[in-house]
Scaffold this motif. Structure first.
Motif, mmCIF file in Angstrom:
data_model
loop_
_atom_site.group_PDB
_atom_site.id
_atom_site.type_symbol
_atom_site.label_atom_id
_atom_site.label_comp_id
_atom_site.label_asym_id
_atom_site.label_seq_id
_atom_site.Cartn_x
_atom_site.Cartn_y
_atom_site.Cartn_z
ATOM 1 N N ALA A 1 7.718 10.482 -9.246
ATOM 2 C CA ALA A 1 8.712 9.896 -9.319
ATOM 3 C C ALA A 1 8.734 9.231 -8.209
ATOM 4 N N GLU A 2 7.970 10.274 -6.641
ATOM 5 C CA GLU A 2 8.476 9.812 -5.585
ATOM 6 C C GLU A 2 7.612 8.815 -5.354
ATOM 7 N N TRP A 3 6.591 8.532 -6.072
ATOM 8 C CA TRP A 3 5.394 7.833 -5.588
ATOM 9 C C TRP A 3 5.599 5.816 -6.049
ATOM 10 N N GLN A 4 6.125 6.460 -7.292
ATOM 11 C CA GLN A 4 7.455 5.434 -7.310
ATOM 12 C C GLN A 4 8.237 4.459 -6.999
ATOM 13 N N GLN A 5 9.380 5.831 -6.250
ATOM 14 C CA GLN A 5 10.300 5.114 -5.346
ATOM 15 C C GLN A 5 9.330 4.656 -4.032
ATOM 16 N N ALA A 6 8.112 4.575 -3.486
ATOM 17 C CA ALA A 6 7.212 4.919 -2.559
ATOM 18 C C ALA A 6 6.740 3.026 -2.668
ATOM 19 N N ARG A 7 6.234 2.996 -3.959
ATOM 20 C CA ARG A 7 5.912 1.495 -4.322
ATOM 21 C C ARG A 7 7.070 0.549 -4.445
ATOM 22 N N THR A 8 8.542 1.079 -5.136
ATOM 23 C CA THR A 8 9.729 0.422 -5.069
ATOM 24 C C THR A 8 9.907 -0.201 -3.131
ATOM 25 N N ALA A 9 9.970 0.573 -2.809
ATOM 26 C CA ALA A 9 10.491 0.767 -0.983
ATOM 27 C C ALA A 9 9.299 -0.164 -0.809
ATOM 28 N N TRP A 10 7.550 -0.322 -1.046
ATOM 29 C CA TRP A 10 7.030 -1.340 -0.166
ATOM 30 C C TRP A 10 7.338 -2.779 -0.419
ATOM 31 N N ARG A 11 6.901 -2.462 -1.905
ATOM 32 C CA ARG A 11 7.650 -4.498 -2.740
ATOM 33 C C ARG A 11 8.359 -5.131 -1.737
ATOM 34 N N LEU B 1 10.986 3.473 4.179
ATOM 35 C CA LEU B 1 11.116 4.206 3.366
ATOM 36 C C LEU B 1 10.261 4.702 2.613
ATOM 37 N N ALA B 2 9.618 3.873 1.683
ATOM 38 C CA ALA B 2 8.411 3.813 1.454
ATOM 39 C C ALA B 2 6.955 4.930 1.971
ATOM 40 N N PHE B 3 6.765 5.698 3.445
ATOM 41 C CA PHE B 3 6.742 6.905 3.984
ATOM 42 C C PHE B 3 6.189 7.930 3.643
ATOM 43 N N HIS B 4 8.164 7.764 3.751
ATOM 44 C CA HIS B 4 9.264 9.003 3.898
ATOM 45 C C HIS B 4 8.780 9.114 2.650
ATOM 46 N N HIS B 5 8.917 8.494 1.399
ATOM 47 C CA HIS B 5 8.578 8.767 -0.757
ATOM 48 C C HIS B 5 7.199 9.612 -0.469
ATOM 49 N N LEU B 6 6.266 8.803 0.513
ATOM 50 C CA LEU B 6 4.824 9.151 0.155
ATOM 51 C C LEU B 6 4.923 10.208 0.872
ATOM 52 N N GLU B 7 5.159 10.372 1.573
ATOM 53 C CA GLU B 7 5.260 12.142 2.673
ATOM 54 C C GLU B 7 5.304 13.682 1.210
ATOM 55 N N VAL C 1 -5.356 12.909 -2.854
ATOM 56 C CA VAL C 1 -5.761 11.528 -2.288
ATOM 57 C C VAL C 1 -5.052 10.708 -2.457
ATOM 58 N N ARG C 2 -4.716 10.372 -3.178
ATOM 59 C CA ARG C 2 -2.988 9.209 -4.176
ATOM 60 C C ARG C 2 -2.304 9.357 -2.901
ATOM 61 N N SER C 3 -1.633 10.137 -2.321
ATOM 62 C CA SER C 3 -0.462 10.000 -1.445
ATOM 63 C C SER C 3 -1.145 9.530 -0.469
ATOM 64 N N HIS C 4 -2.501 9.691 0.064
ATOM 65 C CA HIS C 4 -2.995 9.588 1.966
ATOM 66 C C HIS C 4 -3.322 8.340 1.217
ATOM 67 N N LEU C 5 -4.294 8.163 0.409
ATOM 68 C CA LEU C 5 -4.284 6.343 -0.007
ATOM 69 C C LEU C 5 -3.169 5.138 0.530
ATOM 70 N N GLY C 6 -1.865 6.224 -0.803
ATOM 71 C CA GLY C 6 -0.798 4.806 -0.089
ATOM 72 C C GLY C 6 -0.416 5.739 1.305
ATOM 73 N N MET C 7 -0.235 5.861 1.809
ATOM 74 C CA MET C 7 -0.008 6.125 3.283
ATOM 75 C C MET C 7 -1.020 5.510 4.030
ATOM 76 N N GLY C 8 -2.078 5.089 3.690
ATOM 77 C CA GLY C 8 -3.123 3.687 4.362
ATOM 78 C C GLY C 8 -2.821 2.897 4.042
ATOM 79 N N TRP C 9 -2.300 2.163 2.687
ATOM 80 C CA TRP C 9 -1.863 1.411 2.558
ATOM 81 C C TRP C 9 -0.898 1.195 3.492
ATOM 82 N N VAL C 10 0.051 1.691 3.386
ATOM 83 C CA VAL C 10 1.418 1.515 4.744
ATOM 84 C C VAL C 10 0.922 0.888 5.636
#
Length: 121
Positions: free
Chosen positions: A9-19, A25-31, A45-54
């Motif tokens: 759920a947090e990952w999806q909220q992060a994706r929505t925010a970065w899109r 907000l994306a980084f907040h949800h990734l944290e 690992v996914r959470s860190h990859l997402g933070m790297g993407w941001v």
């Protein structure tokens, strides 16, 4: 809700925010996803990859480097030791335990109870 479900759920909220371009907000949800997933190697690992993407989207070399190092650490140490509550950003000490938001603490406590109950069967 399980920790995995809450992570997704947090990952999806992060994706929505970065899109939509809201990288803060994306980084907040990734944290938050990091806190939930850090005991599960792939989620960690996914959470860190997402933070790297941001970090990439922000052109933030420090975040990119920090996340690259944290991906390696997540691969090696997730099943051994993680600092509870650590939000995982390059701006925080990777060894520092941090307070866990109450809603996430409830999910993690329930998850630990489920694991303990399963072990005792």
């Amino acid at each position: 809700m399980s920790a995995r479900q809450a992570f997704e759920a947090e990952w999806q909220q992060a994706r929505t925010a970065w899109r939509t371009g809201d990288l803060n907000l994306a980084f907040h949800h990734l944290e938050r996803s990091h806190i939930l997933g850090q005991r599960h190697t792939w989620l960690h690992v996914r959470s860190h990859l997402g933070m790297g993407w941001v970090g990439w989207l922000r052109s933030d070399a420090g975040e990119l480097l920090g996340q690259a190092m944290r991906v390696l650490a997540a691969l090696l140490f997730s099943s051994i030791w993680v600092p509870a509550g650590n939000t995982g950003g390059a701006n925080v000490n990777p060894f520092k335990p941090m307070s866990i938001p109450p809603d996430l603490a409830d999910i993690l406590r329930a998850e630990e109870f489920r694991r303990a109950t399963q072990r005792n069967r």
